[in-house]
Design an enzyme around this catalytic site. Sequence first.
Site, PDB file in Angstrom:
ATOM      1  N   MET A  30       0.904  -1.151  -0.005  1.00 22.21           N
ATOM      2  CA  MET A  30      -0.046   0.019  -0.008  1.00 22.21           C
ATOM      3  C   MET A  30       0.969   1.375  -0.101  1.00 22.21           C
ATOM      4  O   MET A  30       0.527   2.352   0.422  1.00 22.21           O
ATOM      5  CB  MET A  30      -0.909  -0.025   1.302  1.00 22.21           C
ATOM      6  CG  MET A  30      -1.889  -1.254   1.006  1.00 22.21           C
ATOM      7  SD  MET A  30      -3.646  -0.904   2.267  1.00 22.21           S
ATOM      8  CE  MET A  30      -2.836  -0.707   3.707  1.00 22.21           C
ATOM      9  N   GLY A  31       2.172   1.073  -0.294  1.00 20.52           N
ATOM     10  CA  GLY A  31       3.160   2.037  -0.576  1.00 20.52           C
ATOM     11  C   GLY A  31       3.704   2.674   0.917  1.00 20.52           C
ATOM     12  O   GLY A  31       3.479   1.854   1.731  1.00 20.52           O
ATOM     13  N   HIS A  34       9.124   1.011   3.186  1.00 23.14           N
ATOM     14  CA  HIS A  34      10.412   1.194   4.236  1.00 23.14           C
ATOM     15  C   HIS A  34      11.162   0.022   4.167  1.00 23.14           C
ATOM     16  O   HIS A  34      10.961  -0.721   3.241  1.00 23.14           O
ATOM     17  CB  HIS A  34       9.634   1.219   5.763  1.00 23.14           C
ATOM     18  CG  HIS A  34       8.539   0.052   5.820  1.00 23.14           C
ATOM     19  ND1 HIS A  34       8.685  -1.160   6.040  1.00 23.14           N
ATOM     20  CD2 HIS A  34       7.260   0.174   6.061  1.00 23.14           C
ATOM     21  CE1 HIS A  34       7.651  -2.062   6.188  1.00 23.14           C
ATOM     22  NE2 HIS A  34       6.613  -1.131   6.296  1.00 23.14           N
ATOM     23  N   GLY A  36      11.220  -2.925   5.284  1.00 26.45           N
ATOM     24  CA  GLY A  36      10.475  -4.377   5.652  1.00 26.45           C
ATOM     25  C   GLY A  36      10.143  -4.521   3.917  1.00 26.45           C
ATOM     26  O   GLY A  36      10.327  -5.681   3.416  1.00 26.45           O
ATOM     27  N   HIS A  37       9.483  -3.594   3.242  1.00 22.43           N
ATOM     28  CA  HIS A  37       9.387  -3.769   1.712  1.00 22.43           C
ATOM     29  C   HIS A  37      10.430  -3.882   0.997  1.00 22.43           C
ATOM     30  O   HIS A  37      10.566  -4.667  -0.044  1.00 22.43           O
ATOM     31  CB  HIS A  37       8.455  -2.494   1.164  1.00 22.43           C
ATOM     32  CG  HIS A  37       7.231  -2.151   1.906  1.00 22.43           C
ATOM     33  ND1 HIS A  37       7.076  -1.119   2.626  1.00 22.43           N
ATOM     34  CD2 HIS A  37       5.894  -2.933   1.675  1.00 22.43           C
ATOM     35  CE1 HIS A  37       5.937  -1.018   3.171  1.00 22.43           C
ATOM     36  NE2 HIS A  37       5.249  -2.053   2.697  1.00 22.43           N
ATOM     37  N   ASP A 150       2.713  -9.451   9.189  1.00 20.71           N
ATOM     38  CA  ASP A 150       1.297  -9.501   8.845  1.00 20.71           C
ATOM     39  C   ASP A 150       0.896 -10.950   8.871  1.00 20.71           C
ATOM     40  O   ASP A 150       0.389 -11.555   7.915  1.00 20.71           O
ATOM     41  CB  ASP A 150       0.779  -8.828   7.755  1.00 20.71           C
ATOM     42  CG  ASP A 150       0.930  -7.211   7.807  1.00 20.71           C
ATOM     43  OD1 ASP A 150       0.702  -6.807   8.762  1.00 20.71           O
ATOM     44  OD2 ASP A 150       1.728  -6.772   6.757  1.00 20.71           O
ATOM     45  N   SER A 185       6.564  -0.816  10.117  1.00 19.45           N
ATOM     46  CA  SER A 185       5.288  -0.752   9.806  1.00 19.45           C
ATOM     47  C   SER A 185       5.004   0.982   9.075  1.00 19.45           C
ATOM     48  O   SER A 185       5.407   1.839   9.791  1.00 19.45           O
ATOM     49  CB  SER A 185       4.499  -1.082  10.725  1.00 19.45           C
ATOM     50  OG  SER A 185       3.027  -0.458  10.328  1.00 19.45           O
ATOM     51  N   SER A 186       4.166   1.018   8.105  1.00 16.22           N
ATOM     52  CA  SER A 186       3.784   2.407   7.715  1.00 16.22           C
ATOM     53  C   SER A 186       3.186   3.083   8.782  1.00 16.22           C
ATOM     54  O   SER A 186       3.089   4.106   8.705  1.00 16.22           O
ATOM     55  CB  SER A 186       2.999   2.403   6.519  1.00 16.22           C
ATOM     56  OG  SER A 186       3.753   1.435   5.340  1.00 16.22           O
ATOM     57  N   ARG A 187       2.473   2.271   9.731  1.00 15.89           N
ATOM     58  CA  ARG A 187       1.671   2.895  10.559  1.00 15.89           C
ATOM     59  C   ARG A 187       2.550   3.425  11.842  1.00 15.89           C
ATOM     60  O   ARG A 187       1.911   4.239  12.820  1.00 15.89           O
ATOM     61  CB  ARG A 187       0.676   1.926  11.196  1.00 15.89           C
ATOM     62  CG  ARG A 187      -0.286   1.664  10.063  1.00 15.89           C
ATOM     63  CD  ARG A 187      -1.763   1.024  10.678  1.00 15.89           C
ATOM     64  NE  ARG A 187      -2.643   1.049   9.935  1.00 15.89           N
ATOM     65  CZ  ARG A 187      -3.090   0.097   8.945  1.00 15.89           C
ATOM     66  NH1 ARG A 187      -2.499  -0.892   8.877  1.00 15.89           N
ATOM     67  NH2 ARG A 187      -3.988   0.281   8.099  1.00 15.89           N
TER      68      ARG A 187
HETATM   69  O1  PAF Z   1      -0.091  -5.747   3.576  1.00 15.97           O
HETATM   70  C1  PAF Z   1      -0.376  -4.932   2.775  1.00 15.97           C
HETATM   71  O2  PAF Z   1       0.241  -3.767   2.653  1.00 15.97           O
HETATM   72  C2  PAF Z   1      -1.803  -5.084   2.275  1.00 15.97           C
HETATM   73  O3  PAF Z   1      -2.769  -5.608   2.994  1.00 15.97           O
HETATM   74  C3  PAF Z   1      -1.748  -5.713   0.856  1.00 15.97           C
HETATM   75  C4  PAF Z   1      -1.380  -7.158   0.865  1.00 15.97           C
HETATM   76  C5  PAF Z   1      -1.008  -5.029  -0.375  1.00 15.97           C
HETATM   77  C6  PAF Z   1      -3.175  -5.738   0.291  1.00 15.97           C
HETATM   78  O4  PAF Z   1      -3.697  -4.488   0.026  1.00 15.97           O
END
Ligand code: PAF
Length: 281
Positions: A30-31, A34, A36-37, A150, A185-187
Amino acid sequence: MRVVRSVRSIQQLIRKAKSAGKTIGFVPTMGALHDGHRSLLRRCHRENDLVVLSIFVNPKQFGPEEDFGKYPRREQADKKLAKKEKVDIMFVPTAEEMYPEGYLTYIEVERMTHVLCGKSRPGHFRGVTTVVGKLLNIVMPDVLYLGQKDAQQAAVVTRMARDLNFSVIVKICPTVREADGLAMSSRNEYLTVSQRKEAKVLYRSLREARQNVTAGNHSAMAIISKIRSRITRAGSGRIDYIECVDADTFTPLKRIQGKTMIVLAVWFGKTRLIDNIIVHA
Ligand code: PAF
């Protein structure tokens, strides 16, 4: 790197790559990217010919009172990071592109989506599986990369892929943490300075729990109550849930046996953080 916004255009690029015999790895996000991505993208790059990243803040996985409106959106910074990580295609659809007028179809995994995060966030996993199912049909990857942070999402998506015969391998990659152990986490950026300091108790309490299990304490109730009191003593965190669950089905367990996951969700102010650890008994 190609930035693509329409389903039609990405499908054309994917068809071309497939007919050239390329393997495709896919990282859905979801952009607000960070580290992690970044670790998912690096692994994806190591293991595939073509790296596809999607950025889509999926409205269908947020409840009416949740943070859809304030979820961080920063396409330019994400684009820079994606280029650096050698992404080939960055897919950034609009909500209208993903859910055109008259949209009616949803994917729902039963039972394991009704507990834990599914209980606190009704409809959340239905939104996740619907969008991931659509993205898998659009990108047609060989491998899908998800983060262990997650954990329930990863288990639910794995179940969906198996149950609906999606032709994809789901790889779950280790959680990347800040220096003090907080899961990325983005949050995390919603936290105030003092909440951010307090939040390190989550991973600390999970690590202590793992030590307790290794030392022979296999009662889920005892382990959970230790974590609960550790978090409560640390400050303002309000516990949503702490559970010991079967790592595949997310069924809550009374005794820790074999491979078990300890999962938790805790509120700091209006921010809900989740984390987990795998233990073996
Ligand atoms: O983990 C996330 O960022 C979202 O839940 C995902 C897997 C991209 C689905 O919108």
